[in-house]
Design a protein around this motif. Structure first.
Motif, PDB file in Angstrom:
ATOM      1  N   ASN A 159       1.257  -1.268  -0.197  1.00  0.00           N
ATOM      2  CA  ASN A 159      -0.289   0.208  -0.048  1.00  0.00           C
ATOM      3  C   ASN A 159       0.515   1.467   0.690  1.00  0.00           C
ATOM      4  OD1 ASN A 159      -2.563  -1.017   0.489  1.00  0.00           O
ATOM      5  ND2 ASN A 159      -1.423  -2.265   2.348  1.00  0.00           N
ATOM      6  N   SER A 160       2.074   1.164   0.006  1.00  0.00           N
ATOM      7  CA  SER A 160       2.785   2.521   0.110  1.00  0.00           C
ATOM      8  C   SER A 160       2.705   3.431  -0.748  1.00  0.00           C
ATOM      9  CB  SER A 160       4.375   1.769  -0.334  1.00  0.00           C
ATOM     10  OG  SER A 160       5.289   2.974  -0.221  1.00  0.00           O
ATOM     11  N   GLY A 161       2.269   5.097  -0.964  1.00  0.00           N
ATOM     12  CA  GLY A 161       2.034   5.755  -1.964  1.00  0.00           C
ATOM     13  C   GLY A 161       1.071   6.039  -1.847  1.00  0.00           C
ATOM     14  N   HIS A 162       0.108   5.982  -0.665  1.00  0.00           N
ATOM     15  CA  HIS A 162      -1.122   5.814  -0.321  1.00  0.00           C
ATOM     16  C   HIS A 162      -1.435   7.175  -0.094  1.00  0.00           C
ATOM     17  CE1 HIS A 162      -5.994   5.384  -0.290  1.00  0.00           C
ATOM     18  NE2 HIS A 162      -5.446   4.190   0.125  1.00  0.00           N
ATOM     19  N   ILE A 163      -1.754   8.140  -1.845  1.00  0.00           N
ATOM     20  CA  ILE A 163      -1.441   9.493  -1.081  1.00  0.00           C
ATOM     21  C   ILE A 163      -3.074   9.316  -0.830  1.00  0.00           C
ATOM     22  CG2 ILE A 163      -1.864   9.801  -3.170  1.00  0.00           C
ATOM     23  CD1 ILE A 163      -0.295  12.089  -2.984  1.00  0.00           C
ATOM     24  N   GLY A 164      -3.879   9.188  -0.488  1.00  0.00           N
ATOM     25  CA  GLY A 164      -5.309   9.785  -0.991  1.00  0.00           C
ATOM     26  C   GLY A 164      -5.340   9.844   0.226  1.00  0.00           C
ATOM     27  N   HIS A 165      -4.873   9.881   1.423  1.00  0.00           N
ATOM     28  CA  HIS A 165      -5.225   9.695   2.586  1.00  0.00           C
ATOM     29  C   HIS A 165      -3.648  10.449   3.801  1.00  0.00           C
ATOM     30  CE1 HIS A 165      -9.334   8.148   2.651  1.00  0.00           C
ATOM     31  NE2 HIS A 165      -8.437   6.692   1.466  1.00  0.00           N
ATOM     32  N   ILE A 166      -3.449  11.056   2.813  1.00  0.00           N
ATOM     33  CA  ILE A 166      -2.681  11.888   3.792  1.00  0.00           C
ATOM     34  C   ILE A 166      -3.320  13.496   3.862  1.00  0.00           C
ATOM     35  CG2 ILE A 166      -0.794  13.506   2.943  1.00  0.00           C
ATOM     36  CD1 ILE A 166       1.135  12.221   1.775  1.00  0.00           C
ATOM     37  N   SER A 167      -3.577  13.942   5.603  1.00  0.00           N
ATOM     38  CA  SER A 167      -4.528  14.865   5.936  1.00  0.00           C
ATOM     39  C   SER A 167      -3.835  15.712   5.675  1.00  0.00           C
ATOM     40  CB  SER A 167      -4.472  14.767   7.753  1.00  0.00           C
ATOM     41  OG  SER A 167      -5.379  15.308   7.638  1.00  0.00           O
ATOM     42  N   VAL A 168      -4.347  17.070   4.515  1.00  0.00           N
ATOM     43  CA  VAL A 168      -3.876  17.724   4.235  1.00  0.00           C
ATOM     44  C   VAL A 168      -4.914  19.179   4.379  1.00  0.00           C
ATOM     45  CG1 VAL A 168      -3.030  17.378   2.253  1.00  0.00           C
ATOM     46  CG2 VAL A 168      -5.565  17.835   2.388  1.00  0.00           C
ATOM     47  N   ASP A 169      -5.364  19.000   5.426  1.00  0.00           N
ATOM     48  CA  ASP A 169      -6.694  19.971   6.163  1.00  0.00           C
ATOM     49  C   ASP A 169      -6.919  20.118   7.640  1.00  0.00           C
ATOM     50  OD1 ASP A 169      -8.640  22.001   7.168  1.00  0.00           O
ATOM     51  OD2 ASP A 169      -9.623  21.113   5.456  1.00  0.00           O
ATOM     52  N   PRO A 174     -14.628  15.046   8.568  1.00  0.00           N
ATOM     53  CA  PRO A 174     -13.694  13.734   8.832  1.00  0.00           C
ATOM     54  C   PRO A 174     -14.014  13.007   7.769  1.00  0.00           C
ATOM     55  CG  PRO A 174     -15.703  14.045  10.533  1.00  0.00           C
ATOM     56  CD  PRO A 174     -15.248  14.899   9.292  1.00  0.00           C
ATOM     57  N   CYS A 175     -12.492  12.031   7.012  1.00  0.00           N
ATOM     58  CA  CYS A 175     -12.369  10.922   5.962  1.00  0.00           C
ATOM     59  C   CYS A 175     -13.569   9.635   6.320  1.00  0.00           C
ATOM     60  CB  CYS A 175     -11.407  10.893   5.793  1.00  0.00           C
ATOM     61  SG  CYS A 175     -11.362  10.008   4.391  1.00  0.00           S
ATOM     62  N   PRO A 176     -14.310   9.563   5.868  1.00  0.00           N
ATOM     63  CA  PRO A 176     -14.288   7.919   6.566  1.00  0.00           C
ATOM     64  C   PRO A 176     -13.616   6.498   7.003  1.00  0.00           C
ATOM     65  CG  PRO A 176     -15.516   8.160   4.289  1.00  0.00           C
ATOM     66  CD  PRO A 176     -14.330   9.319   4.353  1.00  0.00           C
ATOM     67  N   CYS A 177     -12.111   7.050   6.319  1.00  0.00           N
ATOM     68  CA  CYS A 177     -11.437   6.282   6.810  1.00  0.00           C
ATOM     69  C   CYS A 177     -10.608   6.919   8.216  1.00  0.00           C
ATOM     70  CB  CYS A 177      -9.907   6.760   6.416  1.00  0.00           C
ATOM     71  SG  CYS A 177      -9.277   7.976   6.778  1.00  0.00           S
ATOM     72  N   ALA A 179      -9.437   9.396   9.687  1.00  0.00           N
ATOM     73  CA  ALA A 179      -9.401  10.612   9.786  1.00  0.00           C
ATOM     74  C   ALA A 179      -9.601  11.804   9.637  1.00  0.00           C
ATOM     75  CB  ALA A 179      -7.120  11.230   9.051  1.00  0.00           C
ATOM     76  N   ARG A 180      -9.136  12.944   9.832  1.00  0.00           N
ATOM     77  CA  ARG A 180      -9.849  14.039   8.584  1.00  0.00           C
ATOM     78  C   ARG A 180      -9.548  15.143   8.302  1.00  0.00           C
ATOM     79  NH1 ARG A 180     -13.515  17.448  11.517  1.00  0.00           N
ATOM     80  NH2 ARG A 180     -14.574  16.503  13.297  1.00  0.00           N
ATOM     81  N   GLY A 181      -9.912  15.737   7.209  1.00  0.00           N
ATOM     82  CA  GLY A 181      -9.135  16.453   6.021  1.00  0.00           C
ATOM     83  C   GLY A 181      -8.569  15.773   4.896  1.00  0.00           C
ATOM     84  N   CYS A 182      -8.647  14.447   4.761  1.00  0.00           N
ATOM     85  CA  CYS A 182      -7.484  13.674   3.200  1.00  0.00           C
ATOM     86  C   CYS A 182      -7.898  13.988   2.250  1.00  0.00           C
ATOM     87  CB  CYS A 182      -8.234  11.962   3.564  1.00  0.00           C
ATOM     88  SG  CYS A 182      -7.879  11.490   4.870  1.00  0.00           S
TER      89      CYS A 182
END
Length: 320
Positions: A159-169, A174-177, A179-182
């Motif tokens: 799964n390395s590089g799964h940029i969609g779930h880096i938080s930028v806000d 809330p993200c379904p994963c 976390a917040r602001g993904c």
């Protein structure tokens, strides 16, 4: 017989595609089935087995020496299991073992779909010739993968590089994963459309509320539609710049349905990137559209199978 082909599976929430692919990345045979995504795990596996049955029936099958799988994730490459968010019947499903058994014991390589598309873009597409690259899929979700030092870098679980779930806000939605602001919560197709609708954009007479319809409106000069794409572009720029700062990639390749918006996405993305990729060693970072098209998942799964722990180029040399 010489094993100069690999079998490839591209498994997503909509379709399960299979192919026999040669060591130049050419697809010589293909088949697919709809994914019965809402059925139980065995029913979904039945569709995979039907695809494999068609491939194994091909006269080319005896030339296949390995199987590569690119699957919607999360995947666990080390355990050989998959738990795709959009296929609820598969949770820690032993996909590698089941595919190995359906193909007479061939070696099987499993990676996430973002990593598979990265392998395809590096082998055949827009990241070719780059030793350090981030490749992304911006669609219903946002996924990605990394090429580092000339090699695919799937990481221990794939799964390395799964940029969609880096938080930028930090204080974002809330993200379904969990976390917040993904990045995905802002830049995926459904979230671009959701934001545009919430801010007052209205679809045309056809009632189309997809991101593609928002892109069409933005192209026609609708300021709310354009603002939703600009916000998505800003989120992508922040995630791309963070990744480049961390591992020094020099190119970001973006594919998936949202990338088809073209300049509506790429113009604000390149502008925003200048605001985020500010350090000297990331200022040369370029962003380009993907070029491998709809077969990227299959070509990338084949590349992962060829790689089998080595680079595609090494695997190709060994096969000659």
């Amino acid at each position: 017989m010489h094993t100069d082909l690999v079998a490839a599976l591209d498994i997503g929430g909509t379709k399960i595609a299979g192919a026999l692919v040669d060591h130049q990345g050419r697809i010589l045979a293909r088949t697919q089935r709809p994914t019965p995504a809402q059925e139980n795990g065995e029913t979904v596996m039945g569709a995979v087995e039907a695809v494999l049955a068609e491939l194994t029936a091909s006269e080319l099958w005896p030339r296949a020496g390995a199987v590569g799988i690119g699957s919607a994730g999360p995947v666990d490459r080390s355990a050989g299991t998959v738990s795709p968010v959009n296929v609820p019947g598969w949770r820690a499903f032993p996909l590698v073992e089941r595919v190995r058994s359906a193909t007479g014991g061939l070696p099987v390589e499993l990676v996430g779909d973002g990593v598979a598309i990265t392998a395809a873009e590096h082998w055949q597409g827009a990241a070719r010739g780059h030793d350090n690259a981030l490749c992304m899929v911006v669609s219903t979700g946002v996924g990605g993968g990394l090429i580092l030092n000339g090699e695919l870098h799937p990481g221990p679980t794939g799964n390395s590089g799964h940029i969609g779930h880096i938080s930028v806000d930090l204080d974002g939605d809330p993200c379904p994963c969990g976390a917040r602001g993904c990045v995905e919560r802002i830049a995926s197709g459904p979230n671009i459309a959701r934001r545009a609708l919430a801010d007052g954009w209205r679809p045309g007479p056809d009632g189309d509320t997809t991101a593609a319809a928002v892109a069409t409106a933005a192209r026609a000069g609708d300021p709310v539609a354009a603002a939703s794409f600009a916000r998505a572009a800003q989120a992508l720029a922040a995630g791309i710049a963070a990744t480049a700062t961390l591992v020094e990639v020099d190119i970001a390749v973006i594919g998936g349905g949202v990338a088809k918006a073209g300049d509506v996405l790429f113009d604000p993305l390149r502008r925003a990137l200048r605001d985020y990729a500010t350090l000297s060693f990331v200022q040369r970072l370029t962003v380009v559209p993907a070029s491998t098209g709809t077969d990227a998942g299959l070509v990338g799964a084949a590349a992962a199978a060829l790689r089998g722990g080595s680079t595609v180029d090494e695997a190709r040399r060994q096969a000659v």
